[in-house]
Design a protein around this motif. Structure first.
Motif, PDB file in Angstrom:
ATOM      1  N   LEU B  42      36.343  67.072  19.633  1.00  0.00           N
ATOM      2  CA  LEU B  42      35.496  66.317  18.707  1.00  0.00           C
ATOM      3  C   LEU B  42      34.192  65.930  19.394  1.00  0.00           C
ATOM      4  O   LEU B  42      33.114  66.086  18.836  1.00  0.00           O
ATOM      5  N   LEU B  43      34.296  65.462  20.639  1.00  0.00           N
ATOM      6  CA  LEU B  43      33.101  65.010  21.333  1.00  0.00           C
ATOM      7  C   LEU B  43      32.227  66.183  21.751  1.00  0.00           C
ATOM      8  O   LEU B  43      31.040  66.031  21.986  1.00  0.00           O
ATOM      9  N   LYS B  45      31.730  68.466  19.714  1.00  0.00           N
ATOM     10  CA  LYS B  45      31.309  68.872  18.376  1.00  0.00           C
ATOM     11  C   LYS B  45      31.862  70.250  18.020  1.00  0.00           C
ATOM     12  O   LYS B  45      31.181  71.102  17.479  1.00  0.00           O
ATOM     13  N   ARG B  46      33.108  70.460  18.398  1.00  0.00           N
ATOM     14  CA  ARG B  46      33.725  71.740  18.094  1.00  0.00           C
ATOM     15  C   ARG B  46      35.083  71.508  17.467  1.00  0.00           C
ATOM     16  O   ARG B  46      36.036  72.212  17.767  1.00  0.00           O
ATOM     17  N   SER B  47      35.173  70.497  16.609  1.00  0.00           N
ATOM     18  CA  SER B  47      36.464  70.140  16.031  1.00  0.00           C
ATOM     19  C   SER B  47      37.185  71.340  15.428  1.00  0.00           C
ATOM     20  O   SER B  47      38.393  71.451  15.526  1.00  0.00           O
ATOM     21  N   LEU B  48      36.411  72.219  14.797  1.00  0.00           N
ATOM     22  CA  LEU B  48      37.060  73.290  14.053  1.00  0.00           C
ATOM     23  C   LEU B  48      37.387  74.499  14.915  1.00  0.00           C
ATOM     24  O   LEU B  48      37.811  75.533  14.400  1.00  0.00           O
TER      25      LEU B  48
END
Lengths: 256, 441, 303
Positions: B42-43, B45-48
């Motif tokens: 998440l941090l 910015k690659r949650s998916l």
């Protein structure tokens, strides 16, 4: 003669097959503060990043204290541009500064209270002691810049490479940064700053490097910041240079 | 639908079922591990990323199956499928890095490209497998919909060991991963092998995904990598706290989900776990103490009320000219563009708190001693702030409630003293009230 | 390999669908919403299940309406969570579609008490089955043609608004184009396009064709207009190439490797996605390999 903290010879860097730095050679003098000056897109930040190996160079050689960077990592501290990170990250100011100590702490070991104390000292050096526990998103732009500076200071390096530390900061931060530069110099350290503001170069720095994809001039500020050199660096933007000419001629002699 | 009897509930809650115990242990361990890895994702910015890699395992599973079939091994045995899945998700990562390094395509588009292309190829291979004699295809389908409830004890020990390893690596490299997520260029410049760390983090995602898909299904993997970390951000501000809460949310979601599905055996475990995670997320979104909607609106409302109070106090103070004389309401009304209703309701509120008194007889207000010292403090703060903004041309410190924070708490003592000096040197300026706390001394 | 009339229709239907996806897809990508296609493909499930439970039939129309509602709701809800909860875009999308999908699976399981509703028929609708018709032009060709026409007209009409809000939404807002409504319109258009295609062709072709042709075009095109046209071309090309691979190369390879001559053609939609990916990665590799290396730069300098 002592070995220069940073020596760059015939460095070429291209980005997306466009040449950004062209046969750049720079020699940074120890114990002095140096500004890298040039118009937007001149490759100022690129020069720092390429020197640190953050972006690949097409050719050229770079030496820190006479050797490759990996031999003296701990002697070199980098202050990236403030915009390069997400300030909404869940850490407080002290955590960020402690990152400067991670190398010293070493792999897999946690941050201990002694490191937190060192981080607090570095924060105090930039006048941010009261903000140690504040979430970084709740700091002003200038305060964020000072946190970044404190992180580099915590590293206790000999050479500091700073990317636009003075960009859009408030007066208090500007003073704090200048005090830090002075302190580093007095302790025998060396500072290289990417700087955008021509008017303050002569007041803030000892040496200057004029850069516009290639080196236009480098040396002591008095010798370098001449109207002719500036015209060569900034090209057609003559109005700006003419305006500065008067400012410079008044500011340079004022300094010793 | 049959509701479970009390006996049944007790039986399940006390973990008397061997099967429930196994599923619970496996799922919770996996939830904790996924929550930890997901926090870093998440941090970064690659949650998916988990979603993409989960889909990218499909061709691998199909290839593993085909190779096993071709070489005469039982095509449904675990090893070839897991190897194949690992292989193609690693290939997916390579493709992502290639796109990232050599093109200007954005990260989210790169994720979508790898997801759809790999999954498309997987679908094509699956359609070939469906044509093979033996009807194997149905066995592969559970990979997509999840079958946490059918975990065997071998599966569970595999999940337990893997989750433990993943969690240990995450905790051991906590500081390194945090630095990578926060400021990659700095990490690189200070000599951390950022690329290797990044690859390691992605390998952990692959590991999590492959383990998860084999046991709990692709949907659950994606959900547990994404939802718990997103919930955690509502509850805390620090990196360590966030990772802990995220792991906790992951574990709890699995706990609730497994209990629910034990109570209602017809309902799919995976879906119930995801819904539990979703419920935790919703609770955080509303009630979270750092970023929840409720706390933020309360904070805004409180600030608004405080601002109104401060304005009123200052107005009365200015009318009374730094004394506790009584001020007629009509004077207050001319001073500020306020409606009479606003003024009376505000005065009632202040009177309740003992900051001023209101006399009906002559329709005027009077500051009490507390009110006066509070008003002095406010005005002093306000003037100093004004001066500070003028003097230092400061881009105002964001998120500082200027009237609430005492100026000494935000600025250094030196600057405050300097500002006070300037104010003293200006005789024309309105007198700045002295710090009421100092005057008490 | 025998090429029949059916194959021609498959390629036509695939190409039309691919092209109708590529158009909104280019703007999705420019708006950094590339994962929306995948999210919607999962999130439509509860919509379909609810529509089925309410109407009690497997008619197309209520299911389509349910799917559409769920798709639009996903886009709106994830945007809302992103805004009011300050959650990162990818994460908020992930939360929403995972929860929706889980609700869908639960509902399907509940519905399965009464009648068999197979969720996979929604996710893997089959291009091959869609074109089978006794005579004349298959229905799926008409629907995809209409979708393409509507999308083309809408994109042509709102081209400058879409481009501006994708490029600089603050400026767009100041120029009187509210980026929120443009984005909402775009996501609704995407939902409609996707759901229309899911019903007949399946989700994988949609997810791929929303993004891959546009990304391929973005590798070398400089203007949004040229990206749009190039992506249409790539979409059509990928469909034709993909079907060719699906009916000839892949079955032949598999039969050879497995020593089993029984494998007929494989999923065309899957291979169309693969083919689009092959085109993307070969162009990317070509770009990487043709890039001037360090040596040539030094030569320039030593002159």
């Amino acid at each position: 003669m002592t070995t220069p903290p940073l020596q760059i010879n015939s460095l070429n860097v291209s980005y997306h097959s466009k040449l950004v730095l062209w046969d750049v050679g720079v020699s940074i003098q120890p114990g002095r503060t140096t500004a890298i000056v040039g118009p937007n897109g001149a490759g100022k930040s690129t020069l720092l990043k390429a020197a640190l190996g953050l972006i690949p160079a097409s050719s050229g050689d770079i030496s820190f204290y006479g050797g490759p960077l990996r031999k003296c990592r701990s002697r070199v501290a980098y202050v990236p541009q403030r915009e390069s990170v997400d300030w909404d990250f869940p850490v407080n100011a002290r955590d960020v500064v402690a990152m400067g100590l991670y190398r010293r702490i070493g792999w897999c070991l946690p941050v201990r209270s002694i490191h937190r104390r060192m981080a607090d000292e570095a924060l105090a050096d930039v006048g941010m002691a009261d903000f140690a526990c504040r979430q970084i998103s709740q700091l002003s732009g200038g305060q964020q810049q000072r946190v970044f500076l404190a992180r580099a200071l915590a590293q206790k390096a000999d050479l500091y490479l700073m990317d636009e530390p003075f960009a859009s900061v408030d007066a208090a931060t500007e003073q704090a940064i200048l005090a830090v530069l002075e302190r580093i110099k007095n302790a025998g350290g060396t500072v290289v700053c990417v700087h955008h503001d021509l008017e303050t170069v002569a007041q803030y720095f000892d040496d200057a490097v004029l850069l516009n994809m290639r080196i236009v001039a480098q040396g002591p500020v008095i010798d370098v910041m001449t109207p002719e050199n500036l015209r060569k660096t900034y090209g057609a933007r003559l109005a700006l240079v003419d305006e500065l000419e008067t400012n410079l001629s008044s500011s340079i002699p004022a300094r010793k | 639908m049959a509701y479970p009897t009390l006996e049944n509930v007790l039986r399940i809650l006390t973990l008397q079922d061997h099967n429930t115990r196994i599923v619970l242990a496996g799922a919770c361990a996996f939830g904790v591990a996924a929550g930890l890895v997901g926090a870093f994702l998440l941090l970064r910015k690659r949650s998916l990323l988990g979603d993409t890699l989960g889909h990218a395992t499909l061709p691998g599973v199909a290839i593993g199956f085909l190779i096993a079939y071709g070489t005469g091994i039982d095509p449904r045995s675990f090893l070839p499928l897991a190897l194949g899945a690992t292989l193609t998700s690693v290939a997916g990562i390579a493709a992502l890095l290639l796109i990232r390094r050599f093109s200007t395509i954005k990260d989210d588009a790169a994720l979508a490209i790898v997801l759809s292309v790999f999954f498309g190829f997987g679908v094509a291979l699956l359609s070939a497998i469906q044509q093979l004699p033996g009807g194997f295809a149905s066995g592969l389908e559970h990979l997509i919909y999840g079958s946490a409830a059918t975990m065997s004890s071998t599966d569970t020990s595999f999940v337990l060991v893997s989750s433990l390893c993943i969690a240990v690596i995450c905790i051991a490299l906590f500081k390194e991963f945090s630095l990578l997520c926060f400021d990659e260029p700095y990490a690189r410049s200070s000599g951390w092998p950022a690329t290797a760390l990044d690859l390691l983090l992605m390998s952990l995602v692959v590991w999590t995904t492959v383990v998860g898909i084999q046991t709990v299904g692709i949907l659950l993997v994606v959900a547990l990598l994404v939802i718990p970390p997103a919930s955690a951000r509502f509850w805390c501000d620090g990196m360590g706290a966030m990772a802990t809460v995220s792991a906790l949310c992951g574990g709890l979601s699995c706990l609730f989900g497994v209990f629910l599905s034990a109570l209602f055996p017809k309902w799919p475990t995976g879906a119930l776990i995801v819904l539990s995670a979703g419920a935790i997320f919703a609770a955080g979104l509303v009630f979270g103490p750092t970023r929840g909607i409720l706390i933020r609106s309360i904070r805004t409302r409180r600030e608004e009320l405080k601002l109104r109070r401060d304005h009123m106090l200052r107005a009365v103070f200015e009318c009374a000219e730094n004394s506790s004389e009584s001020v007629p309401l009509s004077q207050l009304l001319t001073k500020r563009p306020w409606s009479r209703r606003h003024v009376t309701s505000e005065i009632a509120r202040l009177a309740d708190r003992g900051l001023l008194t209101f006399s009906l007889s002559n329709d005027s207000v009077q500051l009490t001693t507390t009110g006066l010292s509070e008003a002095r403090r406010l005005v002093r703060n306000h003037r100093l702030w004004e001066l500070y903004l003028i003097q230092h041309a400061e881009i105002a410190p964001a998120h500082v409630d200027r009237d609430a924070d005492r100026i000494e708490h935000v600025l250094s003592l030196r600057i405050v003293e300097e500002l006070e000096d300037i104010l003293d040197q200006r005789p024309h300026d309105r007198l700045v009230p002295r710090d009421p706390e100092k005057s008490h001394l | 390999m025998i090429w029949t009339e059916l194959d021609t229709w498959i390629v036509i239907a695939g190409a039309l669908t691919a092209m109708s996806c590529a158009l909104p897809g280019v703007f999705l990508q420019l708006n950094k919403q590339s994962m929306l296609g995948d999210a919607i493909s999962h999130a439509v499930l509860p919509g379909i299940a609810i529509a089925f439970l309410l109407s009690g039939s497997k008619d197309t129309l209520p299911m389509l309406a349910g799917a559409l509602a769920a798709g639009v709701l996903t886009a709106i809800l994830s945007g809302t969570i992103q805004r009011i909860g300050q959650v990162e875009q990818g994460a908020s999308l992930g939360v929403v579609f995972c929860v929706f999908f889980a609700v869908g699976i639960l509902l399907v399981r509940v519905a399965a008490d009464h009648v068999d509703l197979d969720p996979s028929c929604v996710l893997f609708g089959s291009l091959e089955l869609a074109v089978i018709q006794s005579s004349g032009i298959p229905k799926v060709v008409w629907t995809s043609l209409i979708t393409l026409a509507v999308n083309s007209v809408l994109v042509a009409l709102f081209f400058k608004e879409l481009r501006l809000s994708a490029f600089d939404n603050r400026y767009a807002a100041s120029a009187g184009i509210p980026p929120e409504s443009v984005r909402l319109g775009l996501t609704i258009l995407t939902s409609i396009t996707s759901v229309m295609a899911f019903e007949s062709i399946g989700s994988i072709l949609v997810i791929a064709m929303l993004i891959v042709p546009g990304a391929t075009a973005l590798l070398f095109c400089r203007s949004v207009g040229s990206v749009l046209f190039a992506s249409l071309g790539f979409a059509a090309l990928a469909s034709a190439g993909g079907h060719l691979l699906a009916i000839s190369t892949i079955p032949a390879m598999l039969s050879y490797l497995l020593d089993n001559p029984d494998i007929g053609s494989v999923s065309s939609a899957g291979m169309m996605a693969t083919c689009a990916g092959l085109m993307f990665f070969s162009i990317l590799l070509g770009k990487i390999l043709s890039k001037p290396r360090g040596a040539s730069v030094t030569q320039v300098d030593t002159q």
